[in-house]
Design a protein around this motif. Structure first.
Motif, PDB file in Angstrom:
ATOM      1  N   THR A  96      62.383  43.375  64.901  1.00  0.00           N
ATOM      2  CA  THR A  96      63.761  43.190  65.430  1.00  0.00           C
ATOM      3  C   THR A  96      64.338  42.000  65.889  1.00  0.00           C
ATOM      4  O   THR A  96      65.011  42.545  66.399  1.00  0.00           O
ATOM      5  CB  THR A  96      64.290  44.831  65.410  1.00  0.00           C
ATOM      6  OG1 THR A  96      63.055  44.778  66.637  1.00  0.00           O
ATOM      7  CG2 THR A  96      63.879  46.304  64.827  1.00  0.00           C
ATOM      8  N   TRP A  97      63.562  41.389  65.797  1.00  0.00           N
ATOM      9  CA  TRP A  97      63.993  40.604  67.130  1.00  0.00           C
ATOM     10  C   TRP A  97      65.502  39.413  66.238  1.00  0.00           C
ATOM     11  O   TRP A  97      65.924  40.184  65.311  1.00  0.00           O
ATOM     12  CB  TRP A  97      63.233  38.983  66.333  1.00  0.00           C
ATOM     13  CG  TRP A  97      62.246  39.355  67.281  1.00  0.00           C
ATOM     14  CD1 TRP A  97      61.872  39.834  67.861  1.00  0.00           C
ATOM     15  CD2 TRP A  97      60.756  38.196  67.360  1.00  0.00           C
ATOM     16  NE1 TRP A  97      60.586  39.402  68.811  1.00  0.00           N
ATOM     17  CE2 TRP A  97      59.960  38.919  68.182  1.00  0.00           C
ATOM     18  CE3 TRP A  97      60.519  37.212  66.141  1.00  0.00           C
ATOM     19  CZ2 TRP A  97      58.766  38.397  68.391  1.00  0.00           C
ATOM     20  CZ3 TRP A  97      59.314  36.577  66.475  1.00  0.00           C
ATOM     21  CH2 TRP A  97      58.533  36.857  67.947  1.00  0.00           C
ATOM     22  N   LEU A  98      66.440  39.366  67.320  1.00  0.00           N
ATOM     23  CA  LEU A  98      67.949  38.892  66.879  1.00  0.00           C
ATOM     24  C   LEU A  98      67.585  37.363  65.914  1.00  0.00           C
ATOM     25  O   LEU A  98      66.968  36.553  66.721  1.00  0.00           O
ATOM     26  CB  LEU A  98      68.262  38.564  68.276  1.00  0.00           C
ATOM     27  CG  LEU A  98      68.816  39.410  69.636  1.00  0.00           C
ATOM     28  CD1 LEU A  98      69.709  38.981  70.153  1.00  0.00           C
ATOM     29  CD2 LEU A  98      69.787  40.814  68.762  1.00  0.00           C
ATOM     30  N   ASP A  99      68.039  37.460  64.732  1.00  0.00           N
ATOM     31  CA  ASP A  99      68.084  36.257  63.399  1.00  0.00           C
ATOM     32  C   ASP A  99      67.887  35.412  64.176  1.00  0.00           C
ATOM     33  O   ASP A  99      67.447  34.384  64.171  1.00  0.00           O
ATOM     34  CB  ASP A  99      68.889  36.767  62.530  1.00  0.00           C
ATOM     35  CG  ASP A  99      68.391  35.743  61.909  1.00  0.00           C
ATOM     36  OD1 ASP A  99      66.984  35.644  61.660  1.00  0.00           O
ATOM     37  OD2 ASP A  99      68.914  35.300  60.582  1.00  0.00           O
ATOM     38  N   SER A 100      69.393  34.961  65.535  1.00  0.00           N
ATOM     39  CA  SER A 100      69.241  33.702  65.892  1.00  0.00           C
ATOM     40  C   SER A 100      68.396  33.581  66.656  1.00  0.00           C
ATOM     41  O   SER A 100      67.860  31.739  65.997  1.00  0.00           O
ATOM     42  CB  SER A 100      71.472  33.802  66.755  1.00  0.00           C
ATOM     43  OG  SER A 100      70.490  34.238  68.249  1.00  0.00           O
ATOM     44  N   LEU A 101      68.114  34.329  67.810  1.00  0.00           N
ATOM     45  CA  LEU A 101      66.627  33.173  68.817  1.00  0.00           C
ATOM     46  C   LEU A 101      65.955  33.052  67.658  1.00  0.00           C
ATOM     47  O   LEU A 101      64.800  32.186  67.579  1.00  0.00           O
ATOM     48  CB  LEU A 101      66.707  34.456  69.615  1.00  0.00           C
ATOM     49  CG  LEU A 101      67.415  35.229  70.484  1.00  0.00           C
ATOM     50  CD1 LEU A 101      67.119  35.736  71.308  1.00  0.00           C
ATOM     51  CD2 LEU A 101      67.892  33.247  71.417  1.00  0.00           C
ATOM     52  N   LYS A 102      65.168  33.896  66.419  1.00  0.00           N
ATOM     53  CA  LYS A 102      64.002  33.637  65.911  1.00  0.00           C
ATOM     54  C   LYS A 102      64.439  32.309  65.267  1.00  0.00           C
ATOM     55  O   LYS A 102      63.571  31.626  65.083  1.00  0.00           O
ATOM     56  CB  LYS A 102      63.935  35.173  64.410  1.00  0.00           C
ATOM     57  CG  LYS A 102      63.225  35.111  64.166  1.00  0.00           C
ATOM     58  CD  LYS A 102      62.749  35.448  63.492  1.00  0.00           C
ATOM     59  CE  LYS A 102      61.153  35.237  62.256  1.00  0.00           C
ATOM     60  NZ  LYS A 102      60.584  36.617  60.987  1.00  0.00           N
ATOM     61  N   GLN A 103      65.353  31.622  64.803  1.00  0.00           N
ATOM     62  CA  GLN A 103      66.074  30.305  63.759  1.00  0.00           C
ATOM     63  C   GLN A 103      65.101  29.889  64.652  1.00  0.00           C
ATOM     64  O   GLN A 103      64.770  28.743  63.970  1.00  0.00           O
ATOM     65  CB  GLN A 103      67.442  31.009  63.508  1.00  0.00           C
ATOM     66  CG  GLN A 103      67.794  31.406  62.167  1.00  0.00           C
ATOM     67  CD  GLN A 103      66.242  31.349  61.044  1.00  0.00           C
ATOM     68  OE1 GLN A 103      66.185  30.398  60.514  1.00  0.00           O
ATOM     69  NE2 GLN A 103      65.917  32.264  60.438  1.00  0.00           N
ATOM     70  N   ALA A 104      66.318  30.586  66.011  1.00  0.00           N
ATOM     71  CA  ALA A 104      66.057  28.888  66.849  1.00  0.00           C
ATOM     72  C   ALA A 104      64.357  28.597  67.224  1.00  0.00           C
ATOM     73  O   ALA A 104      63.996  27.661  68.015  1.00  0.00           O
ATOM     74  CB  ALA A 104      67.094  28.851  68.438  1.00  0.00           C
TER      75      ALA A 104
END
Lengths: 319, 446, 276
Positions: free
Chosen positions: B151-159
């Motif tokens: 359930t990670w925040l997508d933006s942080l995961k992308q970063a």
């Protein structure tokens, strides 16, 4: 990196007159060599281990594109040098650094001599106060001193702007010292000179103290004015210290880093980034270790030009 | 005044704090879906993390060195993380060092080139990860080793992702809101559009005082105006070549809007960044400032010296844009493990603790946006919640080039806004000039 | 003589100006450390702190690791300066008292070393400390600082050695003293002031160093004072009052010590010169 100097030096040595300080008679030359080696060896070892080896590493890195994390080093020949020497920005930075250097070193030495000379004639309490002040400035951590100066010229909270406003120089409070290259350099210049004068002043003051009072008195009795007195008596005696301080000021002011990092940070638009910040950015922030090493070598070679003058002076001194 | 304290390279000082994230709920990413609820790294392990998968020995005795960033999570949360680690690994000592933003690169360079690395795990600004991962300084990690990964925040995961692999585990995000002085603004109600806000704030721009203090070099806020006007990203890549968008029609429109807005509401100089927001606001020189959701902790911290801005007078609104909230920078922090670490299993375990439910609940309660969508509702009502909501809306992130960090190091974006906000400059010309600079850096060989 | 009196007036005026310019920033530093936070960095600068508060000094004193870092600074600096000056002294005697092949070359190399940009040596130092497995140990810092101190110290001390008239030493030799004894009894006391002056110089370059102290150490327990000071400066949370208080505590003893030794040193030097 010292091939040029080596040759110059060897000729210089060959031409040097015979040993200046012959060992006392009756002592075999043999002993002398032993003494010299014993005295020099620790220094030679330390200099090789602590400086020659890192410098060698720097030279090696300057021919590589290193990845220091994966420990893979790729030889790239002269590519780093080509990119440095062909970089318009590099030459701009060097040009500015030279101008700044000359200005700052000259100001430092002139102020230093003036302060030292004045100290010779001050009343005692003031003399103590001035030398204490100089020592305090010298002992203050560079980045703290620079920060305080930055505050003085701060756009919003600066004492300089506040004074200008209250003395009626300007109607607008928020004068920005860091949006023009000239005023920004002025701030850096002040910080550098402020921090460098103590060393020069105290060194020259120390030298002045060694001038025997009788010399001055004798000259004065001969009717020499203060200017002649300074030129004929004082100056020759402090010349060695003066040369050293000048040379060191020139060398140090060529690559100021902290004073820029804590004042302008390159503003405006990176225009006050002189050689120090420039290399730091290449070497550390952008991970261009090979290029940074090449810059290091190029700068060292350029500065070696200065040592030519030093060698000349030394030879004169030796004769 | 440039941020005085920061050092040369300083750079993205504000970066991490910066932030905001797209707290964007739901978009969980594709690949890793099984949340392993165990705190350790047990067997779930693909090829790349053999050590980690070995299932760190719970009773081993070891010391790991980890770093967190200055002004990041509160000390209490940090202490809780250490306690949690101790619970799982009773014989493991965790040495925590807090790094300063301005000199972090020097520290990481020294620590990660060592074999074994002298820093095992580190918190990084989310725009840092790409560059260090591409240089080989970081270990790639198995997402399934982390409790909250589904359930990670997508933006942080992308970063945190480079080349399809995970190098930076999402840590926390932040987002900015509009803080105001209740005493000054009285009964004013929340503006819902930029125009409304401008009308309201302009009333308080008197003499040297600002309605909204909008320093020129606060590029995280200022870029939002360009995105608000329809600019896609600062630069986009087509066919392997980066192209700057500042001078695009939308970009220029956004710049013009920003210039008009700043001129109307702000007395802040163009060459100053957000470092002084708390002083300006605290000295009543501005009615409003744009700062992160946890900023109340900075401006009204009950220090020993009684300088704190009274918390009761501090209000917050969502920062409005032309239509809906102003797009926010999706900032935040990620957690990385050194490629050369001798204790990968323990470093991963530590990261898992920081990124896990226990610590993340505390992160949320302290007003930052946690790394997992499931805990966003733990963020207390008020500015924190507002920030989370804003972050869930339209956001923007820096171009995903491994060279982007060099743009930040060279202060290109800050300089751009200083120049373009200086009266008398032409938006289009300046934007084109900086597009060129950005393109030159992004398109250079890494 | 009126001329002389005039000198004194000019000198004194100039002295006052020097004093003001050098001390005003330090005055600001000091008063900042005595201000409550809401008087630091204000649009109307506060020239005189009121009320004077010592809370910042309390903060500094209570800062975890303040004493440890002070101790680290003292130990590292003392070792670097002690070892550096020790080695430099011997070399300076050789360079100042003997002629030998390569002497000038050696001195030129000392100057060349000053010209190498320190920033470019950062990575080489880091890599070497890793190769030697001493990264993260405080001895690394001592070694790096010796490399800062040594070349210049040799060079400066050589000047002091040369300044001592060789006749003094020769006289001792003629009196039948051994060369070693002549060094110890005659040369050394005469150069002692120079050693002090050189040490001050070396002291400062180690005492204030930040980048290596920050990057080559591994834990807060190894911090030196500049590193600790810097750790207080965050983008949004710089506790300037405490930072300035700490730098006062850090600077004053050093300056007091310099002042003490400097007066001795200068006195000694003149005494030596006159008696010689």
């Amino acid at each position: 990196m010292s091939t040029v100097a080596t040759e110059a030096e060897l000729t210089a040595e060959r031409r040097s007159p015979a040993p200046r300080l012959p060992a006392p008679r009756k002592r075999p030359r043999q002993r002398n060599w032993l003494t010299i080696w014993a005295l020099m060896l620790p220094a030679i070892i330390a200099l090789i281990a602590l400086i020659a080896v890192p410098v060698y590493k720097m030279v090696v890195l300057s021919f590589e594109k290193p990845n220091i994390f994966t420990h893979k080093y790729k030889n790239v020949g002269w590519a780093n040098y080509k990119s440095v020497l062909g970089d318009h920005e590099f030459w701009t930075v060097v040009f500015k650094s030279v101008i700044f250097d000359v200005a700052a070193a000259a100001a430092t030495v002139i102020c230093g001599v003036a302060v030292a000379t004045a100290m010779m004639h001050m009343n005692k309490a003031l003399k103590l106060a001035v030398s204490t002040g100089l020592l305090l400035v010298w002992a203050t951590p560079q980045f703290i001193g620079a920060t305080v100066w930055q505050w003085f010229f701060d756009t919003e909270f600066g004492v300089a702007n506040w004074l200008a406003l209250h003395l009626g120089f300007t109607k607008e409070f928020q004068h920005s010292w860091y949006t023009s290259q000239w005023t920004a350099f002025f701030v850096v210049f002040l910080v550098v000179v402020w921090q460098s004068v103590p060393f020069v002043a105290l060194a020259i003051y120390g030298a002045l103290l060694t001038v025997p009072e009788e010399l001055n008195e004798a000259a004065e009795m001969d009717g020499a004015g203060p200017v002649t007195l300074f030129r004929r008596v004082t100056l020759p005696l402090i010349v060695p210290v003066l040369i050293i301080s000048t040379l060191l000021s020139v060398i140090w002011d060529f690559r100021v880093l902290t004073q820029i990092a804590f004042t302008t940070q390159g503003a405006p638009y990176g225009q006050t980034n002189l050689l120090g910040p420039y290399i730091y950015q290449k070497a550390i922030s952008s991970g261009a270790y090979g290029v940074a090493s090449a810059i290091g070598v190029v700068v060292t070679v350029m500065l070696m030009g200065l040592s030519y003058f030093y060698v000349k002076i030394m030879r004169r001194e030796d004769q | 005044m440039k941020t005085r304290h920061v050092s040369v390279v300083a750079v993205a000082a504000a970066l991490a704090l910066a932030g905001c994230s797209n707290g964007s709920s739901s978009t969980t990413s594709s690949a890793s879906n099984t949340p392993t609820s165990s705190a350790t790294v047990t067997s779930a392990s693909p090829s790349d993390s053999p050590t980690a998968s070995a299932g760190a020995d719970k009773n081993q005795t070891a010391t790991i060195n980890v770093t967190l960033m200055k002004d990041s999570i509160p000390p209490a949360t940090q202490a809780a993380a250490i306690a949690e680690m101790k619970k799982q690994y009773p014989n493991v000592t965790v040495n925590v060092e807090i790094l300063s933003w301005d000199v972090r690169a020097a520290k990481w360079t020294a620590a990660w080139s060592a074999k074994p690395a002298t820093i095992d795990a580190a918190e990084m600004g989310n725009t840092d990860v790409l560059s260090w991962a591409s240089q080989g300084a970081l270990a790639d990690l198995d997402p399934t080793a982390f409790e909250t990964n589904a359930t990670w925040l997508d933006s942080l995961k992308q970063a945190g992702t480079f080349d399809g692999k995970l190098y930076g585990v999402p840590y926390y995000a932040g987002s900015r809101v509009l803080w105001y002085n209740k005493k000054t603004l009285g009964t004013a109600t929340a503006p819902t559009t930029l125009d409304e806000l401008q009308t309201l704030a302009a009333k308080y721009k008197t003499g040297g005082n600002s309605g909204i203090y909008l320093p020129g070099r606060n590029w995280y806020v200022n870029t939002g105006f360009l995105v608000d006007a329809g600019m896609d990203s600062i630069a986009t890549q087509t066919g392997g070549t980066w192209k700057g968008n500042l001078a695009s029609d939308a970009g220029v429109k956004g710049i013009e809007r920003l210039k008009a807005f700043a001129a109307a509401v702000s007395a802040a100089p163009a060459d100053v960044d957000e470092t002084n927001d708390d002083k300006i606001f605290g000295q009543k020189k501005a009615a409003m400032v744009i700062e992160p959701g946890w900023w109340n902790g900075v401006v009204s911290a009950p220090g020993p010296k009684g300088q704190a801005f009274p918390a009761a007078d501090l209000g917050a609104w969502t920062m409005p844009g032309t239509n809906g909230p102003l797009p926010q920078f999706l900032g935040g922090s990620n957690l990385a493990v050194a490629a050369n670490t001798a204790h990968k299993d323990l470093a991963v375990a530590w990261v898992n603790v920081l990124a896990g439910t226990v610590v993340q609940t505390l992160v949320a309660k302290a007003g930052s946006i946690p790394n997992t969508t499931t805990l966003v509702d733990q963020v207390p009502a008020g500015p924190g919640k507002m920030a989370a909501a804003a972050a869930a809306g339209k956001g923007w992130f820096t171009p995903t080039s491994v060279n982007w960090s060099k743009v930040e190091t060279a202060n290109i974006m800050k300089d751009f806004f200083t120049k373009v906000l200086t009266p008398g400059t032409d938006a289009k010309t300046v934007a084109a000039e900086y597009d060129k600079k950005i393109e030159a850096i992004l398109n250079a060989a890494a | 003589m009126t001329g002389r009196r005039q000198h004194h007036v000019i000198a004194n005026t100039f002295g006052v100006i020097t004093l003001l310019t050098s001390l005003f920033p330090l005055y600001w530093l000091l008063t900042t450390s005595l201000k409550p936070a809401n008087q630091i960095r204000t649009t109307d600068p506060v020239l005189f702190p009121h009320p004077v508060e010592f809370a910042n000094y309390q903060t500094a004193w209570n800062t975890e690791g303040f004493l440890t870092s002070l101790k680290n600074s003292v130990i590292i600096t003392a070792l670097a300066v002690g070892i550096g000056i020790g080695i430099a002294f011997f070399a300076a005697v050789a360079l100042g008292r003997f002629w030998f092949r390569g002497r000038t070359l050696f001195i030129v190399i000392l100057i060349l070393i000053q010209m190498i940009p320190g920033e470019a040596l950062f990575v080489p130092y880091v890599v070497l400390s890793q190769d030697l497995k001493i990264q993260g140990k405080m001895v690394t810092l001592v070694l790096v600082y010796i490399s800062f101190v040594l070349p210049l110290s040799i060079w400066m001390l050589r000047g002091f050695v040369r300044a001592v008239p060789k006749e003094i030493e020769e006289a001792a030799l003629v009196d039948g003293a051994s060369r070693a004894k002549a060094f110890r009894k005659v040369l050394f006391p005469l150069i002692a002031p120079g050693i002090v002056a050189t040490s001050i110089f070396g002291f400062l370059s180690s005492w204030n160093e930040f980048v290596y102290a920050y990057t080559l150490t591994n834990s807060p327990g190894q911090y030196t004072v500049p590193v600790l000071l810097h750790s207080f400066i965050g983008p949004r949370t710089a506790d300037w009052g405490a930072v300035m208080a700490m730098s006062v505590v850090f600077t004053v003893p050093a300056a007091a010590f310099f002042l003490f030794v400097q007066r001795r040193a200068v006195g000694g030097l003149t005494a030596g010169a006159v008696k010689g």
